[in-house]
Design a protein around this motif. Structure first.
Motif, PDB file in Angstrom:
ATOM      1  N   TYR A 133       0.793  -1.224   0.000  1.00  0.00           N
ATOM      2  CA  TYR A 133       0.000   0.000   0.000  1.00  0.00           C
ATOM      3  C   TYR A 133       0.830   1.283   0.000  1.00  0.00           C
ATOM      4  CZ  TYR A 133      -4.223  -2.740   0.781  1.00  0.00           C
ATOM      5  OH  TYR A 133      -5.265  -3.619   0.621  1.00  0.00           O
ATOM      6  N   ASP A 134       2.060   1.223   0.463  1.00  0.00           N
ATOM      7  CA  ASP A 134       2.907   2.404   0.552  1.00  0.00           C
ATOM      8  C   ASP A 134       3.954   2.345  -0.563  1.00  0.00           C
ATOM      9  OD1 ASP A 134       4.860   4.302   1.151  1.00  0.00           O
ATOM     10  OD2 ASP A 134       4.691   4.023   3.313  1.00  0.00           O
ATOM     11  N   PRO A 135       3.931   3.277  -1.518  1.00  0.00           N
ATOM     12  CA  PRO A 135       4.896   3.223  -2.624  1.00  0.00           C
ATOM     13  C   PRO A 135       6.348   3.324  -2.182  1.00  0.00           C
ATOM     14  CG  PRO A 135       3.664   5.291  -2.645  1.00  0.00           C
ATOM     15  CD  PRO A 135       2.981   4.390  -1.668  1.00  0.00           C
ATOM     16  N   VAL A 136       6.617   4.041  -1.093  1.00  0.00           N
ATOM     17  CA  VAL A 136       7.991   4.135  -0.592  1.00  0.00           C
ATOM     18  C   VAL A 136       8.439   2.771  -0.053  1.00  0.00           C
ATOM     19  CG1 VAL A 136       9.519   5.236   1.076  1.00  0.00           C
ATOM     20  CG2 VAL A 136       7.742   6.583  -0.053  1.00  0.00           C
ATOM     21  N   ALA A 137       7.573   2.121   0.719  1.00  0.00           N
ATOM     22  CA  ALA A 137       7.895   0.787   1.236  1.00  0.00           C
ATOM     23  C   ALA A 137       8.044  -0.205   0.089  1.00  0.00           C
ATOM     24  CB  ALA A 137       6.803   0.326   2.198  1.00  0.00           C
ATOM     25  N   HIS A 138       7.211  -0.067  -0.919  1.00  0.00           N
ATOM     26  CA  HIS A 138       7.279  -0.953  -2.084  1.00  0.00           C
ATOM     27  C   HIS A 138       8.650  -0.861  -2.747  1.00  0.00           C
ATOM     28  CE1 HIS A 138       6.671  -1.983  -6.374  1.00  0.00           C
ATOM     29  NE2 HIS A 138       5.860  -2.908  -5.887  1.00  0.00           N
ATOM     30  N   THR A 139       9.114   0.358  -2.952  1.00  0.00           N
ATOM     31  CA  THR A 139      10.427   0.560  -3.571  1.00  0.00           C
ATOM     32  C   THR A 139      11.536  -0.028  -2.716  1.00  0.00           C
ATOM     33  OG1 THR A 139       9.700   2.577  -4.688  1.00  0.00           O
ATOM     34  CG2 THR A 139      12.067   2.295  -4.378  1.00  0.00           C
ATOM     35  N   GLN A 140      11.461   0.226  -1.414  1.00  0.00           N
ATOM     36  CA  GLN A 140      12.517  -0.257  -0.524  1.00  0.00           C
ATOM     37  C   GLN A 140      12.519  -1.781  -0.422  1.00  0.00           C
ATOM     38  OE1 GLN A 140      12.055   1.866   3.171  1.00  0.00           O
ATOM     39  NE2 GLN A 140      12.817   3.776   2.305  1.00  0.00           N
ATOM     40  N   ALA A 141      11.341  -2.389  -0.461  1.00  0.00           N
ATOM     41  CA  ALA A 141      11.271  -3.847  -0.391  1.00  0.00           C
ATOM     42  C   ALA A 141      11.937  -4.495  -1.600  1.00  0.00           C
ATOM     43  CB  ALA A 141       9.811  -4.295  -0.292  1.00  0.00           C
ATOM     44  N   HIS A 142      11.918  -3.798  -2.737  1.00  0.00           N
ATOM     45  CA  HIS A 142      12.554  -4.336  -3.936  1.00  0.00           C
ATOM     46  C   HIS A 142      14.048  -4.011  -3.979  1.00  0.00           C
ATOM     47  CE1 HIS A 142       9.445  -6.221  -6.374  1.00  0.00           C
ATOM     48  NE2 HIS A 142       8.608  -5.318  -5.923  1.00  0.00           N
ATOM     49  N   GLU A 143      14.441  -2.954  -3.282  1.00  0.00           N
ATOM     50  CA  GLU A 143      15.852  -2.548  -3.319  1.00  0.00           C
ATOM     51  C   GLU A 143      16.718  -3.326  -2.336  1.00  0.00           C
ATOM     52  OE1 GLU A 143      15.792   1.646  -2.665  1.00  0.00           O
ATOM     53  OE2 GLU A 143      15.406   2.124  -4.775  1.00  0.00           O
ATOM     54  N   VAL A 144      16.134  -3.735  -1.197  1.00  0.00           N
ATOM     55  CA  VAL A 144      16.929  -4.451  -0.197  1.00  0.00           C
ATOM     56  C   VAL A 144      17.057  -5.919  -0.574  1.00  0.00           C
ATOM     57  CG1 VAL A 144      16.199  -2.882   1.636  1.00  0.00           C
ATOM     58  CG2 VAL A 144      14.916  -4.990   1.233  1.00  0.00           C
ATOM     59  N   GLU A 145      18.050  -6.565  -0.012  1.00  0.00           N
ATOM     60  CA  GLU A 145      18.222  -8.002  -0.237  1.00  0.00           C
ATOM     61  C   GLU A 145      17.149  -8.759   0.534  1.00  0.00           C
ATOM     62  OE1 GLU A 145      21.526 -11.560   0.486  1.00  0.00           O
ATOM     63  OE2 GLU A 145      22.002  -9.470   0.976  1.00  0.00           O
ATOM     64  N   ARG A 146      16.409  -9.614  -0.167  1.00  0.00           N
ATOM     65  CA  ARG A 146      15.341 -10.379   0.481  1.00  0.00           C
ATOM     66  C   ARG A 146      15.934 -11.682   1.032  1.00  0.00           C
ATOM     67  NH1 ARG A 146      12.907  -7.755  -3.743  1.00  0.00           N
ATOM     68  NH2 ARG A 146      13.476  -9.391  -5.231  1.00  0.00           N
ATOM     69  N   GLU A 147      16.262 -11.642   2.293  1.00  0.00           N
ATOM     70  CA  GLU A 147      16.948 -12.762   2.936  1.00  0.00           C
ATOM     71  C   GLU A 147      15.998 -13.933   3.146  1.00  0.00           C
ATOM     72  OE1 GLU A 147      19.248 -13.716   7.168  1.00  0.00           O
ATOM     73  OE2 GLU A 147      18.746 -11.652   6.606  1.00  0.00           O
ATOM     74  N   PRO A 148      16.425 -15.154   2.849  1.00  0.00           N
ATOM     75  CA  PRO A 148      15.592 -16.341   3.092  1.00  0.00           C
ATOM     76  C   PRO A 148      15.703 -16.803   4.549  1.00  0.00           C
ATOM     77  CG  PRO A 148      17.610 -16.989   1.997  1.00  0.00           C
ATOM     78  CD  PRO A 148      17.657 -15.487   2.118  1.00  0.00           C
ATOM     79  N   PHE A 149      14.776 -16.382   5.381  1.00  0.00           N
ATOM     80  CA  PHE A 149      14.826 -16.720   6.802  1.00  0.00           C
ATOM     81  C   PHE A 149      14.452 -18.178   7.051  1.00  0.00           C
ATOM     82  CE2 PHE A 149      13.832 -12.123   6.722  1.00  0.00           C
ATOM     83  CZ  PHE A 149      14.972 -11.658   7.347  1.00  0.00           C
ATOM     84  N   THR A 150      13.527 -18.704   6.248  1.00  0.00           N
ATOM     85  CA  THR A 150      13.098 -20.100   6.342  1.00  0.00           C
ATOM     86  C   THR A 150      12.916 -20.620   4.907  1.00  0.00           C
ATOM     87  OG1 THR A 150      10.679 -19.835   6.243  1.00  0.00           O
ATOM     88  CG2 THR A 150      11.737 -19.416   8.383  1.00  0.00           C
ATOM     89  N   PRO A 151      12.682 -21.909   4.746  1.00  0.00           N
ATOM     90  CA  PRO A 151      12.439 -22.438   3.394  1.00  0.00           C
ATOM     91  C   PRO A 151      11.189 -21.845   2.734  1.00  0.00           C
ATOM     92  CG  PRO A 151      13.057 -24.212   4.880  1.00  0.00           C
ATOM     93  CD  PRO A 151      12.845 -23.005   5.735  1.00  0.00           C
ATOM     94  N   ARG A 152      10.304 -21.244   3.525  1.00  0.00           N
ATOM     95  CA  ARG A 152       9.069 -20.679   2.980  1.00  0.00           C
ATOM     96  C   ARG A 152       9.214 -19.218   2.542  1.00  0.00           C
ATOM     97  NH1 ARG A 152       3.923 -22.831   4.397  1.00  0.00           N
ATOM     98  NH2 ARG A 152       4.025 -24.898   5.342  1.00  0.00           N
ATOM     99  N   THR A 153      10.308 -18.579   2.882  1.00  0.00           N
ATOM    100  CA  THR A 153      10.480 -17.163   2.551  1.00  0.00           C
ATOM    101  C   THR A 153      10.513 -16.952   1.043  1.00  0.00           C
ATOM    102  OG1 THR A 153      11.831 -16.904   4.545  1.00  0.00           O
ATOM    103  CG2 THR A 153      11.862 -15.104   2.961  1.00  0.00           C
ATOM    104  N   VAL A 154       9.724 -16.000   0.572  1.00  0.00           N
ATOM    105  CA  VAL A 154       9.701 -15.665  -0.853  1.00  0.00           C
ATOM    106  C   VAL A 154      10.773 -14.609  -1.126  1.00  0.00           C
ATOM    107  CG1 VAL A 154       8.344 -14.662  -2.727  1.00  0.00           C
ATOM    108  CG2 VAL A 154       7.255 -16.201  -1.087  1.00  0.00           C
ATOM    109  N   THR A 155      11.720 -14.940  -1.981  1.00  0.00           N
ATOM    110  CA  THR A 155      12.813 -14.014  -2.287  1.00  0.00           C
ATOM    111  C   THR A 155      12.801 -13.542  -3.738  1.00  0.00           C
ATOM    112  OG1 THR A 155      14.300 -15.858  -2.761  1.00  0.00           O
ATOM    113  CG2 THR A 155      14.290 -15.014  -0.505  1.00  0.00           C
ATOM    114  N   ASP A 156      12.157 -14.279  -4.631  1.00  0.00           N
ATOM    115  CA  ASP A 156      12.104 -13.885  -6.039  1.00  0.00           C
ATOM    116  C   ASP A 156      11.252 -12.635  -6.219  1.00  0.00           C
ATOM    117  OD1 ASP A 156      12.423 -14.660  -9.041  1.00  0.00           O
ATOM    118  OD2 ASP A 156      10.267 -14.353  -8.777  1.00  0.00           O
ATOM    119  N   GLY A 157      11.754 -11.675  -6.989  1.00  0.00           N
ATOM    120  CA  GLY A 157      11.057 -10.404  -7.155  1.00  0.00           C
ATOM    121  C   GLY A 157       9.691 -10.540  -7.798  1.00  0.00           C
ATOM    122  N   THR A 158       9.571 -11.385  -8.820  1.00  0.00           N
ATOM    123  CA  THR A 158       8.287 -11.572  -9.494  1.00  0.00           C
ATOM    124  C   THR A 158       7.273 -12.215  -8.565  1.00  0.00           C
ATOM    125  OG1 THR A 158       9.393 -11.787 -11.646  1.00  0.00           O
ATOM    126  CG2 THR A 158       7.142 -12.627 -11.476  1.00  0.00           C
TER     127      THR A 158
END
Length: 255
Positions: A147-172
């Motif tokens: 819902y927040d465009p600033v958060a949206h941008t930052q979520a795509h810019e930071v490294e999406r760390e896989p915390f568990t096997p269920r964590t979604v890291t792929d951008g698409t």
């Protein structure tokens, strides 16, 4: 008496101009409306664009307000007011759900927990106010990113760390989750951040319908989720009702 800084006055005038009237304006429109030379207007617009206060449409070359202004607007809404408005409703949600309740806001590419209601039992718990959670894996973070465009941008810019096997890291795949979140009005985290823990979150809006935070319930997977593995519908409804109630208290009205 100290003199005003002319360049700042002109930048402020540009932002006011872009905030009213047509959604996008060309360089000539901005320059003529403010009585500036095109070179001067272009220099100020480029500076504002570099700071995120103005965005330029690639196709038309026209300018509009940028997402950074949303961040400033959200900051203007005092987080203490948000917490104050959420107190009663989050207490009720904790009692009704039997689980911990959190209110989070965007802060430094993550989710800052600014209110935490303990699970209403006798178990030992740690207050998590001031803790940070990731944007990409938590229910709070997904809601803010959706819902927040600033958060949206930052979520795509930071490294999406896989915390568990269920964590979604792929951008698409992550973008698909955000689309689903917007479509249904809530997000979930089923063991994507912590093994054995699930959560459900919904957005909180202010009087302008801008996202200013999110509220979530979190607890053991077997309590939060049903046999299908998805969050229990009654719990989802309770979280959404709480978010709506806080939003109404902030002036969002009915939605």
């Amino acid at each position: 008496m100290a003199r005003n800084i002319q360049s700042l006055e002109r930048a402020a005038a540009m932002l006011r101009l872009l905030a009213g009237g047509e959604r996008r304006l060309g360089l000539s429109d901005v320059a003529s409306s403010l009585g500036l030379a095109k070179g001067t207007a272009h220099g100020i617009l480029r500076t504002l664009q570099a700071e995120g206060f103005v965005e330029q449409d690639p196709a038309s070359g026209r300018y509009q307000l940028g997402a950074e202004l949303l961040r400033l607007g959200n900051s203007y809404l005092d987080v203490h007011e948000l917490r104050a408005r959420a107190l009663v409703w989050t207490d009720d949600l904790a009692r009704a759900s039997g689980e911990s309740v959190y209110v989070g806001v965007l802060h430094q590419s993550g989710v800052l927990i600014m209110h935490h209601v303990f699970r209403p039992d006798d178990s030992r718990q740690v207050l998590e106010v001031g803790a940070m959670q990731p944007l990409h894996s938590t229910a709070l973070g997904k809601v803010l990113s959706a819902y927040d465009p600033v958060a949206h941008t930052q979520a795509h810019e930071v490294e999406r760390e896989p915390f568990t096997p269920r964590t979604v890291t792929d951008g698409t795949d992550f973008e698909a989750i955000l689309g689903l979140t917007r479509a249904r009005g809530w997000a979930s985290d089923v063991e994507e951040t912590w093994e054995g823990i699930a959560s459900v979150a919904a957005p909180i809006h202010d009087r302008r319908r801008m996202p200013v935070g999110a509220v979530a319930v979190a607890g053991a997977v077997e309590r939060v989720c049903g046999e299908s593995g998805e969050p229990r519908p009654a719990l989802v409804a309770a979280v959404r009702d709480c978010a709506r109630a806080v939003s109404r208290d902030l002036g969002a009205g009915r939605f």
